[in-house]
Enzyme design. Structure first.
Site, PDB file in Angstrom:
ATOM      1  N   CYS A  82       0.867  -1.182   0.000  1.00 35.43           N
ATOM      2  CA  CYS A  82       0.000   0.000   0.000  1.00 35.43           C
ATOM      3  C   CYS A  82       0.900   1.226   0.000  1.00 35.43           C
ATOM      4  O   CYS A  82       1.662   1.451   0.941  1.00 35.43           O
ATOM      5  CB  CYS A  82      -0.900  -0.015   1.234  1.00 35.43           C
ATOM      6  SG  CYS A  82      -2.170   1.266   1.224  1.00 35.43           S
ATOM      7  N   GLU A 121      -3.610  -8.908  -3.641  1.00 38.81           N
ATOM      8  CA  GLU A 121      -3.865  -8.806  -2.201  1.00 38.81           C
ATOM      9  C   GLU A 121      -3.184  -7.565  -1.662  1.00 38.81           C
ATOM     10  O   GLU A 121      -2.103  -7.181  -2.115  1.00 38.81           O
ATOM     11  CB  GLU A 121      -3.336 -10.060  -1.509  1.00 38.81           C
ATOM     12  CG  GLU A 121      -3.491 -10.075   0.006  1.00 38.81           C
ATOM     13  CD  GLU A 121      -2.185  -9.879   0.750  1.00 38.81           C
ATOM     14  OE1 GLU A 121      -2.168 -10.100   1.972  1.00 38.81           O
ATOM     15  OE2 GLU A 121      -1.178  -9.484   0.114  1.00 38.81           O
ATOM     16  N   ARG A 168      -6.653 -11.978  10.515  1.00 40.61           N
ATOM     17  CA  ARG A 168      -5.868 -11.211   9.536  1.00 40.61           C
ATOM     18  C   ARG A 168      -6.809 -10.681   8.467  1.00 40.61           C
ATOM     19  O   ARG A 168      -7.359 -11.445   7.673  1.00 40.61           O
ATOM     20  CB  ARG A 168      -4.787 -12.095   8.923  1.00 40.61           C
ATOM     21  CG  ARG A 168      -3.690 -11.350   8.159  1.00 40.61           C
ATOM     22  CD  ARG A 168      -2.607 -12.325   7.717  1.00 40.61           C
ATOM     23  NE  ARG A 168      -1.448 -11.657   7.124  1.00 40.61           N
ATOM     24  CZ  ARG A 168      -0.405 -11.202   7.798  1.00 40.61           C
ATOM     25  NH1 ARG A 168      -0.374 -11.354   9.109  1.00 40.61           N
ATOM     26  NH2 ARG A 168       0.607 -10.618   7.180  1.00 40.61           N
ATOM     27  N   ARG A 170      -7.459  -8.618   5.103  1.00 38.88           N
ATOM     28  CA  ARG A 170      -6.799  -8.152   3.894  1.00 38.88           C
ATOM     29  C   ARG A 170      -7.844  -7.953   2.804  1.00 38.88           C
ATOM     30  O   ARG A 170      -8.875  -8.634   2.777  1.00 38.88           O
ATOM     31  CB  ARG A 170      -5.753  -9.164   3.408  1.00 38.88           C
ATOM     32  CG  ARG A 170      -4.524  -9.289   4.324  1.00 38.88           C
ATOM     33  CD  ARG A 170      -3.696  -8.028   4.318  1.00 38.88           C
ATOM     34  NE  ARG A 170      -2.462  -8.144   5.084  1.00 38.88           N
ATOM     35  CZ  ARG A 170      -2.333  -7.804   6.355  1.00 38.88           C
ATOM     36  NH1 ARG A 170      -3.379  -7.347   7.026  1.00 38.88           N
ATOM     37  NH2 ARG A 170      -1.167  -7.904   6.969  1.00 38.88           N
TER      38      ARG A 170
END
Length: 421
Positions: A82, A121, A168, A170
């Site tokens: 990102c 992802e 987690r 994502r």
């Protein structure tokens, strides 16, 4: 359709391992892994240790590679960082993104190779960045796909909500060319039905049809002159699920259907070396207790403004009857985010072992035990994805690829050549 794959930012091979677990006929024709800040390329060494050395397993900066030299492929996969996706108009090159932002390398490959399908992802904050123009970065990505003739579906997935031992979260992005057989099921006038019925994620990651939410669905038609216009002006509150086709966006907040939880305790080892215990140093144990506890600290900003920094306490030790927290690249170091558990046999406090870190992400035991330093084994797992999620997505991809025929793409290529002539 031939199940050929190009893997970018391959790390230690999570995408490849997951797809291979879904079926044994995925053919990885090219893979790239490069750590620009490191002399030792431990992740790449781990990758080739498992998948073999090949001229098409490339340990070079992706920005220096001629995209025409990458073999043709039908699926592009990768977990990209990102970053800042803003673009600007320049006199020399027209529109240009910030140098070093890896999204533009993906976009360049899409332009040259035109794979029918893409699976990416990223961290879920991508949907909300930057803070001063919420949704701009993801809007730039969607506009890139739209300009290249792709539709895009996305879903934020918490692995623990689908039966994995780690909480987690994502975002997964599935893009498909608008001339695929798969795309023909998409009804632009009923995009909600795609998310709830026909879409990529719904079969393996079902969501509740009806639930109470304060967030209303959003529909928006992207209207822009070019990518710089998107970068300057686009803003949207993206929900955790959505679809974009021909610039039309539909996004809504969804809830997963209930799956049995898998606990942190289920992946713990029972014969653990002394080096992982933290109760042998009283001063360090006090530091652990402080870092995990609640805090209210008076601080002064660079401008002289005084404020109170506060954070809530974390469970200490981590509850082993629940899924583990999100594992970070700093796992195992003396910090707030590292997991600390009560050993199943001794009852003493300790950190996770490298094997347990691998298990949290669904990798085989000792997957990263390939000569890299132990600290970097944890780092790799903090960067990795949950392999089981890709395995589940692979099952859907297997079905999609069965329905795509090589004859269909020969007709598309023939029509393109005719139109060029």
């Amino acid at each position: 359709m031939d199940k050929t794959v190009c893997e970018l930012f391959a790390g230690v091979g999570g995408f490849r391992l997951g797809l291979n677990k879904s079926a044994n006929d995925w053919n990885f024709v090219w893979a790239n892994q490069w750590e620009p800040s490191r002399k030792a390329q431990h992740a790449f060494e781990c990758y080739i240790n498992h998948f073999g050395e090949s001229e098409n397993h490339v340990n070079e900066d992706i920005a220096t590679i001629d995209k025409n030299t990458i073999p043709n492929h039908n699926l592009l996969v990768g977990g990209f960082p990102c970053q800042d996706y803003s673009v600007a108009r320049t006199q020399a090159r027209g529109i240009e993104g910030i140098k070093g932002v890896l999204w533009w390398q993906i976009r360049d490959i899409l332009q040259v190779k035109r794979p029918p399908f893409v699976l990416l992802e990223n961290v879920d904050r991508l949907l909300k960045s930057p803070a001063k123009q919420r949704g701009r970065d993801f809007g730039v990505i969607l506009a890139c796909f739209n300009d290249l003739g792709y539709s895009v579906e996305w879903r934020v997935i918490n692995a623990a909500e689908y039966g994995f031992p780690q909480r987690r979260r994502r975002i997964f992005i599935f893009a498909f060319r608008n001339d695929t057989n798969f795309s023909q099921k998409l009804d632009e006038n009923n995009l909600r039905a795609w998310i709830h019925n026909q879409g990529f994620f719904q079969n393996e990651f079902p969501i509740q049809k009806h639930f109470e939410t304060k967030h209303t669905p959003i529909e928006k038609q992207m209207e822009y002159i070019d990518l710089a216009d998107v970068s300057d002006n686009f803003q949207l509150t993206f929900r955790n699920t959505g679809i974009m086709t021909n610039g039309k966006i539909y996004t809504e907040e969804t809830n997963p259907t209930k799956h049995p939880q898998v606990s942190l305790g289920s992946i713990l080892e029972t014969n653990v070396d002394e080096q992982y215990y933290i109760d042998t140093d009283e001063e360090k144990l006090k530091k652990w207790i402080y870092l995990k506890g609640p805090k209210r600290i008076e601080r002064t900003s660079k401008t002289g403004h005084t404020y109170t920094f506060s954070e809530g306490g974390l469970s200490f030790p981590d509850p082993i009857e629940k899924p583990g927290r999100t594992m970070l690249t700093s796992e195992s170091s003396l910090n707030r985010s590292t997991h600390v558990v009560k050993d199943l046999v001794t009852g003493r406090l300790r950190i996770l072992t490298p094997i347990e870190a691998e298990r949290l992400n669904g990798f085989d035991d000792n997957w990263t035990n390939t000569g890299m330093p132990q600290k970097f084994r944890y780092f790799c797992m903090g960067n990795a994805l949950v392999v089981g999620l890709i395995e589940k997505m692979g099952k859907t991809l297997n079905y999609i690829f069965e329905k795509e025929t090589n004859e269909h793409y020969k007709q598309i290529e023939s029509a393109a050549i005719t139109s060029e002539n």
